[in-house]
Motif scaffolding. Sequence first.
Motif, mmCIF file in Angstrom:
data_model
loop_
_atom_site.group_PDB
_atom_site.id
_atom_site.type_symbol
_atom_site.label_atom_id
_atom_site.label_comp_id
_atom_site.label_asym_id
_atom_site.label_seq_id
_atom_site.Cartn_x
_atom_site.Cartn_y
_atom_site.Cartn_z
ATOM 1 N N ASP A 59 0.779 -1.195 0.192
ATOM 2 C CA ASP A 59 -0.121 0.073 -0.012
ATOM 3 C C ASP A 59 0.881 1.211 0.018
ATOM 4 O OD1 ASP A 59 -2.370 -1.212 -0.172
ATOM 5 O OD2 ASP A 59 -2.704 -1.364 2.119
ATOM 6 N N ALA A 60 1.953 1.271 0.571
ATOM 7 C CA ALA A 60 2.909 2.241 0.649
ATOM 8 C C ALA A 60 3.946 2.254 -0.510
ATOM 9 C CB ALA A 60 3.768 2.263 1.929
ATOM 10 N N ALA A 61 4.110 1.191 -1.297
ATOM 11 C CA ALA A 61 5.034 0.960 -2.257
ATOM 12 C C ALA A 61 4.836 1.818 -3.413
ATOM 13 C CB ALA A 61 5.195 -0.437 -2.720
ATOM 14 N N ALA A 62 3.661 1.896 -3.935
ATOM 15 C CA ALA A 62 3.166 2.743 -5.036
ATOM 16 C C ALA A 62 3.774 4.235 -5.136
ATOM 17 C CB ALA A 62 1.505 3.003 -5.204
ATOM 18 N N GLU A 63 3.699 4.859 -3.898
ATOM 19 C CA GLU A 63 4.237 6.293 -3.807
ATOM 20 C C GLU A 63 5.736 6.102 -3.705
ATOM 21 O OE1 GLU A 63 3.860 10.196 -1.155
ATOM 22 O OE2 GLU A 63 2.667 8.501 -0.729
ATOM 23 N N ARG A 64 6.099 5.285 -2.952
ATOM 24 C CA ARG A 64 7.583 5.185 -2.740
ATOM 25 C C ARG A 64 8.366 4.886 -3.738
ATOM 26 N NH1 ARG A 64 11.940 5.755 -1.632
ATOM 27 N NH2 ARG A 64 13.531 5.058 -0.211
ATOM 28 N N TYR A 65 7.875 3.940 -4.670
ATOM 29 C CA TYR A 65 8.677 3.688 -5.863
ATOM 30 C C TYR A 65 8.027 4.304 -7.260
ATOM 31 C CZ TYR A 65 10.063 0.107 -2.387
ATOM 32 O OH TYR A 65 10.791 -0.255 -1.144
ATOM 33 N N ALA A 66 7.437 5.295 -7.211
ATOM 34 C CA ALA A 66 6.778 6.004 -8.257
ATOM 35 C C ALA A 66 7.816 6.324 -9.095
ATOM 36 C CB ALA A 66 5.822 7.319 -7.762
ATOM 37 N N PRO A 67 9.139 6.705 -8.909
ATOM 38 C CA PRO A 67 10.010 7.089 -9.772
ATOM 39 C C PRO A 67 10.291 5.837 -10.816
ATOM 40 C CG PRO A 67 10.679 8.135 -7.845
ATOM 41 C CD PRO A 67 9.407 7.177 -7.508
ATOM 42 N N LEU A 68 10.294 4.844 -10.303
ATOM 43 C CA LEU A 68 10.594 3.535 -11.160
ATOM 44 C C LEU A 68 9.409 3.404 -12.106
ATOM 45 C CD1 LEU A 68 11.834 0.952 -8.154
ATOM 46 C CD2 LEU A 68 13.197 2.415 -9.848
ATOM 47 N N THR A 69 8.175 3.654 -11.483
ATOM 48 C CA THR A 69 7.153 3.327 -12.438
ATOM 49 C C THR A 69 7.319 4.351 -13.705
ATOM 50 O OG1 THR A 69 5.711 2.350 -10.775
ATOM 51 C CG2 THR A 69 4.610 3.290 -12.743
ATOM 52 N N GLU A 70 7.643 5.553 -13.431
ATOM 53 C CA GLU A 70 7.906 6.645 -14.153
ATOM 54 C C GLU A 70 8.805 6.166 -15.361
ATOM 55 O OE1 GLU A 70 9.171 11.424 -14.507
ATOM 56 O OE2 GLU A 70 8.675 10.272 -12.734
ATOM 57 N N LEU A 71 10.041 5.612 -14.704
ATOM 58 C CA LEU A 71 11.228 5.297 -15.599
ATOM 59 C C LEU A 71 10.733 4.260 -16.529
ATOM 60 C CD1 LEU A 71 13.889 5.620 -16.713
ATOM 61 C CD2 LEU A 71 14.839 4.350 -14.582
ATOM 62 N N ALA A 72 10.114 3.043 -16.098
ATOM 63 C CA ALA A 72 9.609 1.928 -16.807
ATOM 64 C C ALA A 72 8.715 2.332 -17.858
ATOM 65 C CB ALA A 72 8.982 0.961 -15.983
ATOM 66 N N ALA A 73 7.794 3.247 -17.726
ATOM 67 C CA ALA A 73 6.836 3.661 -18.814
ATOM 68 C C ALA A 73 7.570 4.371 -19.704
ATOM 69 C CB ALA A 73 6.007 4.437 -18.027
ATOM 70 N N ALA A 74 8.559 5.269 -19.437
ATOM 71 C CA ALA A 74 9.561 6.095 -20.429
ATOM 72 C C ALA A 74 10.136 4.869 -21.233
ATOM 73 C CB ALA A 74 10.380 7.118 -19.763
ATOM 74 N N ILE A 75 10.709 3.900 -20.573
ATOM 75 C CA ILE A 75 11.625 2.992 -21.554
ATOM 76 C C ILE A 75 10.494 2.079 -22.320
ATOM 77 C CG2 ILE A 75 12.666 0.915 -21.524
ATOM 78 C CD1 ILE A 75 13.788 1.794 -18.775
ATOM 79 N N ASP A 76 9.261 1.955 -21.997
ATOM 80 C CA ASP A 76 8.160 1.385 -23.010
ATOM 81 C C ASP A 76 7.928 2.376 -23.967
ATOM 82 O OD1 ASP A 76 8.317 -0.999 -21.374
ATOM 83 O OD2 ASP A 76 6.341 -0.075 -20.568
ATOM 84 N N GLU A 77 7.598 3.665 -23.630
ATOM 85 C CA GLU A 77 7.350 4.461 -24.948
ATOM 86 C C GLU A 77 8.377 4.500 -25.833
ATOM 87 O OE1 GLU A 77 6.217 9.326 -25.559
ATOM 88 O OE2 GLU A 77 6.371 8.405 -23.638
ATOM 89 N N PHE A 78 9.645 4.767 -25.407
ATOM 90 C CA PHE A 78 10.813 4.796 -26.233
ATOM 91 C C PHE A 78 11.026 3.591 -27.147
ATOM 92 C CE2 PHE A 78 15.647 4.083 -26.341
ATOM 93 C CZ PHE A 78 15.720 4.907 -27.516
ATOM 94 N N GLU A 79 10.919 2.404 -26.328
ATOM 95 C CA GLU A 79 11.081 1.083 -27.197
ATOM 96 C C GLU A 79 10.056 0.588 -28.192
ATOM 97 O OE1 GLU A 79 14.308 -1.561 -24.826
ATOM 98 O OE2 GLU A 79 12.192 -2.044 -24.478
ATOM 99 N N LYS A 80 8.509 0.926 -27.806
ATOM 100 C CA LYS A 80 7.520 0.569 -28.684
ATOM 101 C C LYS A 80 7.243 1.692 -29.752
ATOM 102 C CE LYS A 80 5.746 -2.335 -24.998
ATOM 103 N NZ LYS A 80 4.630 -2.726 -23.952
#
Length: 529
Positions: free
Chosen positions: A82-103
Motif C-alpha cells: 500500500d505504501a510502495a506505489a508512492e515510494r517507488y513511483a520514480p521506477l514506474t515513471e522510468l519503466a513507462a518512459a522505456i516502454d514508450e521509447f522502445e515501442k
Amino acid sequence: MTLSLKGNVIAEPAVAGWYAWSYLLPPHTLAKYWQNHYRPLVESYLANPQAHRTALKQARFRGGPFVHERDGSYEAIKRWYDAAAERYAPLTELAAAIDEFEKTILPAQTGASMEDAYQRLPEPLAGRVEMFYGRDNRTPDYRFIEPLLYSSRYFDSGYQQVRFSVVHQDTREFALTTPVLEYGPEQVLVTVPLDSELLDAVFRGGLTAEELDRVVAGLGLAGERAEVFRTFFEQDGEPPVRPTGDVIEYVGHACVYVRHRGVSFLVDPVISYGGYSGGAPGRFTFDDLPEHIDHVLITHNHQDHMLLETLLRIRNRVGRVVIAKSSHSSLVDPDLRRILRVLGFHDVVELDDLETLETPGGTITALPFLGEHGDIRIRTKSGWLLDLDGSRVLFAADSTNISPQLYPQVAAAVGKVDTVFIGMESVGAPVSWLYGPLFPERLERRIDAGRRLRGSNFEQAAAIVDALGASRVYVYAMGQEPWLGAVMCVDYDESHPAMVDSGKLVDYVNALGGTAKHLYLRESLRLRS
C-alpha cells in the motif's frame, strides 16, 4: 572481549523490497523488473493468496512467480505494498518512459537521421540514451548513458536494505519472489546503502562493545530491534587455524577456492553458513576463507554466480574482482563494473577474450563463453583459465559448446588445459524466466521454450574436453547444494537429462584414463597430476 556475527546469522540484501541480485542495482533494469515482474507478482498474491499456496505445493512451481508465505505474510505484504506505489513511483515513471521509447519512438527510425527523435524522448530518458543504427542502416538500437541514470533521481540508495536473521539448516527457501520484510520479531531489516562501511564493520567482526553500539546506532536501530540485533553477535574465540599450502577446493555449485604461492582466488562466490548442527558435514563456510582474498573471479552476471549475499559478506576481505569486459550498457547487459562499484568494490579489472592478467606464479586469462543466455546479446561473460606455474585450470561455468569450431581454436591459441570445470545443467529455464521483464513484448511460448539458459550436454562437453586435451574434468554448477535454494529451484533425479549427461561425461573421461567426477558439497582436489 570482542564480538563477531554468529556463523548462522544470514544477511539478505534487498532492493525496493525484493531479494537483491545484480539487475536490481541499475535504475533502468530495476524499473523494468519492478513494473513487469514484481508489481504483478505481489498484486496477484494479494488478489488470490490461495492460488499461490496451491501452486507451491507442487515442486515444479517453486521457482515460479509465487509468493512463499509464513504466518502473517498477507497483512505484512499488504501494508508494505500500500505504501510502495508512492515510494517507488520514480521506477514506474522510468519503466513507462522505456516502454514508450522502445515501442513507439525507436521503431519509427528506419534509416533517416535520428536527430528529431532525440527531441521526442520522454523526460526520464532525455540526455540519458544514445540511439544508432546497425550496419544495415535500417535497424535502430540504443544504449543507456548509465552514469547519468545513476546520478538521477531514479537511483536511490534509500531503496537498499539488509535483513538479518538466523538459519538452522542448510536448506534455503526460494527468495526471489517474496518481499523482504520483517515477518517476525526474530528478523531485523535495516535500511542501509549496500556499499556502507557499517556493513563491512558488521561482517569483519572483532568489535568491542562500544564499537557495536556505534554500529547499532548507525544502522538506526533502537529499543527491542537493537536488542535483537545484538543477539546476532557472540564473543570471539580463538581464530581458526587455516592451511597455507597450495590447494584447489570445490566449495559448492560454481564456487571454487584456489590458493597458489600464497595468492588466493575465489571463483563465483557462493558460500554456505555454519554454526548450527545437522548441516552437511565438512561443508565449506565463511570461516574457511582466508582473511584476505586476492582475486574474486565472476564468470557471468546471474544470481547463482554473482550472489550479492555472499559478495557483501566477504567484501572486506577482497582485493580485486575480475570480470569480463563489456560496455553494452543495455537493458539485458548493464555495466557490471559499475554495479560492483555501487556494491562497494573499487578494484575491478575487466578482461576481454584471450586477455591475460599476471599474478605471482601464473596468469588469469579470459576465454570465450558462448550460450547459456538464451541467444541474447550478453557480453558480460567469460570462462577463466588459471595458469599456476604450468598447471592449467579452466572454470568454464555454464558455457555451452554451440559452436564446435570454437574450442579447437581456443586450444590453438592458449595450448592444452589440464583441468576443466564445466556446468552441465543441460535443460535450463526458458529465457523469459530471467530476462522476460526486460523484453518489450512477450515471447511466443514455443520460441521461449526453445531458447534456454542451459549448460553443455554430454556431446558438447566431451568436445570441449577433447579439444583442450584435459585429463581431469569436474562437473559442477548444478545447483544441487541445499543452500542454493535461495536463488535456484532444481529437483534432479537420476533420470533427469542433466544427471544423465553428466554421468556420461564422467564415464567418458574415466574410460580414456583421465579423472572425472560430478562434484557436490565440498571436495579437495589436486592442483597437479
